[in-house]
Every structure is written in C-alpha cells, then in structure tokens.
Design an enzyme around this catalytic site. Structure first.
Site, PDB file in Angstrom:
ATOM      1  N   TYR A  48       0.844  -1.197   0.000  1.00  0.00           N
ATOM      2  CA  TYR A  48       0.000   0.000   0.000  1.00  0.00           C
ATOM      3  C   TYR A  48       0.878   1.246   0.000  1.00  0.00           C
ATOM      4  CZ  TYR A  48      -3.228   3.650   1.412  1.00  0.00           C
ATOM      5  OH  TYR A  48      -3.956   4.812   1.460  1.00  0.00           O
ATOM      6  N   ASP A  62       0.185  16.478   5.168  1.00  0.00           N
ATOM      7  CA  ASP A  62      -0.779  15.751   4.336  1.00  0.00           C
ATOM      8  C   ASP A  62      -2.001  16.631   4.064  1.00  0.00           C
ATOM      9  OD1 ASP A  62      -2.242  13.798   3.010  1.00  0.00           O
ATOM     10  OD2 ASP A  62      -2.949  12.874   4.869  1.00  0.00           O
ATOM     11  N   ASP A  89      -2.818   5.583  -3.051  1.00  0.00           N
ATOM     12  CA  ASP A  89      -3.728   6.654  -2.626  1.00  0.00           C
ATOM     13  C   ASP A  89      -3.573   7.829  -3.594  1.00  0.00           C
ATOM     14  OD1 ASP A  89      -4.967   8.764  -1.306  1.00  0.00           O
ATOM     15  OD2 ASP A  89      -3.750   8.615   0.512  1.00  0.00           O
ATOM     16  N   ASP A  91      -5.534  10.556  -3.277  1.00  0.00           N
ATOM     17  CA  ASP A  91      -6.192  11.671  -2.584  1.00  0.00           C
ATOM     18  C   ASP A  91      -7.540  11.999  -3.227  1.00  0.00           C
ATOM     19  OD1 ASP A  91      -4.186  11.876  -0.702  1.00  0.00           O
ATOM     20  OD2 ASP A  91      -3.068  13.380  -1.803  1.00  0.00           O
ATOM     21  N   HIS A 116      -7.295   4.388  -4.643  1.00  0.00           N
ATOM     22  CA  HIS A 116      -8.522   4.890  -4.020  1.00  0.00           C
ATOM     23  C   HIS A 116      -8.571   6.407  -4.115  1.00  0.00           C
ATOM     24  CE1 HIS A 116      -6.751   6.342  -0.188  1.00  0.00           C
ATOM     25  NE2 HIS A 116      -6.070   5.216  -0.133  1.00  0.00           N
ATOM     26  N   GLU A 118     -10.877   9.815  -2.600  1.00  0.00           N
ATOM     27  CA  GLU A 118     -11.681  10.166  -1.431  1.00  0.00           C
ATOM     28  C   GLU A 118     -12.634  11.324  -1.709  1.00  0.00           C
ATOM     29  OE1 GLU A 118      -8.577  12.888   1.091  1.00  0.00           O
ATOM     30  OE2 GLU A 118      -7.979  10.873   0.522  1.00  0.00           O
ATOM     31  N   CYS A 126      -5.507  14.569   6.793  1.00  0.00           N
ATOM     32  CA  CYS A 126      -5.514  13.178   7.226  1.00  0.00           C
ATOM     33  C   CYS A 126      -6.913  12.777   7.663  1.00  0.00           C
ATOM     34  CB  CYS A 126      -4.528  12.994   8.380  1.00  0.00           C
ATOM     35  SG  CYS A 126      -4.639  11.385   9.178  1.00  0.00           S
ATOM     36  N   ARG A 162     -13.151   5.993  -1.227  1.00  0.00           N
ATOM     37  CA  ARG A 162     -13.028   6.247   0.214  1.00  0.00           C
ATOM     38  C   ARG A 162     -14.017   7.335   0.620  1.00  0.00           C
ATOM     39  NH1 ARG A 162      -7.645   8.856   3.151  1.00  0.00           N
ATOM     40  NH2 ARG A 162      -8.813  10.404   4.326  1.00  0.00           N
ATOM     41  N   GLU A 192     -13.326   5.529   6.317  1.00  0.00           N
ATOM     42  CA  GLU A 192     -12.280   6.110   7.156  1.00  0.00           C
ATOM     43  C   GLU A 192     -12.804   6.525   8.520  1.00  0.00           C
ATOM     44  OE1 GLU A 192      -9.322   5.996   7.792  1.00  0.00           O
ATOM     45  OE2 GLU A 192      -8.249   7.442   6.541  1.00  0.00           O
ATOM     46  N   ASN A 214      -8.537   0.730   7.518  1.00  0.00           N
ATOM     47  CA  ASN A 214      -7.270   1.408   7.776  1.00  0.00           C
ATOM     48  C   ASN A 214      -6.864   1.229   9.233  1.00  0.00           C
ATOM     49  OD1 ASN A 214      -5.095   3.149   7.934  1.00  0.00           O
ATOM     50  ND2 ASN A 214      -6.267   5.008   7.542  1.00  0.00           N
TER      51      ASN A 214
END
Length: 300
Positions: A48, A62, A89, A91, A116, A118, A126, A162, A192, A214
């Site tokens: 990952y 982040d 990821d 984002d 993924h 989001e 985060c 996500r 999440e 996660n």
C-alpha cells in the site's frame, strides 16, 4: 531473479483472485522500493502506498500538496520492485472528474494494481484529524464514474472509493454514500475513521462490496488484530504509515546517539546488517549477471 517476476497485468489479476478467496488481505505501507522488497520477503499479500507518507517524505504535511506526476512516478518506483499487487492513494484525484480519469490512466501505466479516491474537499487532511470538509455526494459520484472510465486501459485495475463522511455527517450518511459509490462503479469501499467495533459491524452488514479498513496508529480507530478484522468480515487491511514511523523513530534515535556520544558503536545491533541488505537487494545475483556479461568468450 533480477527483475520483477510478473507484469502489472498479472499483479492486477493476482489481486482479484486473492479477493475471491475470502481471506483478509494484509497490505503494509511502503514508501520506498526497498521497503516493498522487505514486505514481499515477509509474505504479505500486497503493498500500500499512502498519500500522506509520500507527502511527508517530501517534507510536506498531508494537505494535498503533492502533484499527479510526483505520486505516479513514486508509485512506479515502489511497485516495480515486487511481484505483489500495489494499491495507491490518489487523494481527491488531482482535480475535477476529467483529471480523475487521467490520474487513473497514469496509475495503470505506472504499474499499479489499484487506487482509491476520497470525497474530501481539497486542500484535504488526514482522515483521522478533525475539521475535515467533504464534497457533495453527486460531485463524488461524478469522480467515481470518471475513475471507472479511466480503467478502460485495463479492466482489472481496482477502483476503491473512500468516504470520510463518518466524521462530518455520521455513520448513516457514510453508509448511504458508500452504497451510492458502489452503484456508480466503485469495486471496494474504504471507510475512514470508524470509532468502535459496533460501527465496523454495522458498516460491514450494510455494504455488499469488498471493504478496506485502515489500521493506522494514533488515529480514531482501535487497532484491531488480524483475527478480529477477519471475523468482522473485512477484505483488505492497510497499515499505511507503520514502516515510515518505525524508520523515522529509529533514524532520529540514531542521530541523537551520534550527537551525544560521537559514535554509532553502541547501536550497531539496531541496524540492518550489510549482509542482510545485500541479500534483500540480491547483490550476488547481480554480480553473477555482471560476470556473465563481461567474461564471455567469442567462438572462433
């Protein structure tokens, strides 16, 4: 074997086959090609790549500071050194739906097995921090459909949606969003920051698609064991920042030791030995390969 033992296409098929087994798949986080090799050597199911870690490794928080090209190139470097499938990821997709399509195409071309996206507003943060903002459901559905459109380069590329809605809209709304994302073409849902075992149970019962969980340290979710997550019915578990946090702590401790004592003599036992590094990087294999090239003889 000096080079990757299977192609990106084969890795994507491996991931789909593994998901059909019903076994909970473990994907530790990797931020370096060498870490990917170590993960494979420990017989995990996949790799990952955390957007947070990539951002942190560049010296940024982040909050969505990385670019598509930075993430894609780093993703390729990290994924190419292992035969394991790699999830990455992306984002919020690096822009609007059109950008999401291109982002997925880039990840396919770079050898990733899936990604993924989001439903946060960019600049994002985060998933385990407070104060997040999320985009409207319809806007996210357009992004999910755009991601699915992008995978036409390889239909085996795995699209994960996500949702960060639990923290801002509550569990029921997060479930509603997840169902809508599946209807729009997402093949897996990444929920999440669920806060307790009951929420994990309710989410699993409500969603028919595969679920990614996660297990990041210092977050809102309890660190469940493998058996607990397996019994809850989850399909993929990621440990996104674990190797990065371990490396940073060990590095800082070592720097303090050198600064205080003027030598690293007393912490050699905390280091990876040179012979173990050479073994991991297949040093001898390359040496044999090199000699084969430069010590050949031409026939008369």
């Amino acid at each position: 074997m000096l080079f990757p033992e299977c192609t990106p296409i084969e890795k994507r098929k491996t991931l789909r086959t593994a998901l059909k087994s019903g076994k909970l798949l473990q994907f530790p986080g990797s931020w370096s090609p060498l870490i990917s090799m170590a993960i494979e050597k420990q017989n995990f199911d996949g790799i990952y790549i955390s957007g947070s870690v990539l951002s942190n490794d560049l010296g940024y928080p982040d909050i969505g500071m990385t670019t598509l090209s930075e993430v894609a190139q780093r993703g390729r470097q990290i994924a190419r050194t292992t035969k394991l499938p790699t999830l990455i990821d992306i984002d919020t997709g690096f822009g609007e739906p059109m950008n999401v399509t291109r982002s997925v195409q880039e990840m396919i071309e770079m050898g990733l097995a899936g990604c993924h996206i989001e439903d946060q507003v960019n600049p994002k943060r985060c998933g385990h921090l407070d104060g997040k903002s999320i985009i409207g459901q319809e806007e996210m559905l357009r992004k999910v459909k755009a991601a699915v459109h992008g995978k036409k380069l390889d239909e085996n590329f795995f699209i994960i949606a996500r949702t960060d809605a639990r923290a801002t809209e509550g569990l029921d709304k997060a479930i509603e969003r997840a169902k809508a994302y599946v209807d729009a073409g997402a093949e897996c849902i990444f929920i999440e920051a669920l806060e307790n075992e009951k929420e994990f149970e309710l989410f699993r019962k409500a969603i028919s698609a595969p679920l990614l969980v996660n297990m990041t340290e210092f977050g809102k979710s309890k660190l469940f064991t493998y058996n607990q997550l397996s019994n809850l019915g989850y399909n993929i578990v990621i440990y996104p920042v674990t190797t990065f946090r371990l490396a940073m702590k060990a590095s800082i401790d070592g720097l303090i030791e050198i600064k205080n004592k003027g030598t690293q003599e007393d912490i050699l036992d905390k280091m990876q030995h040179r012979k173990d590094l050479y073994s991991l990087t297949k040093y001898e294999n390359y040496n044999e390969f090199d000699q084969d090239i430069f010590n050949f003889k031409l026939k008369n």
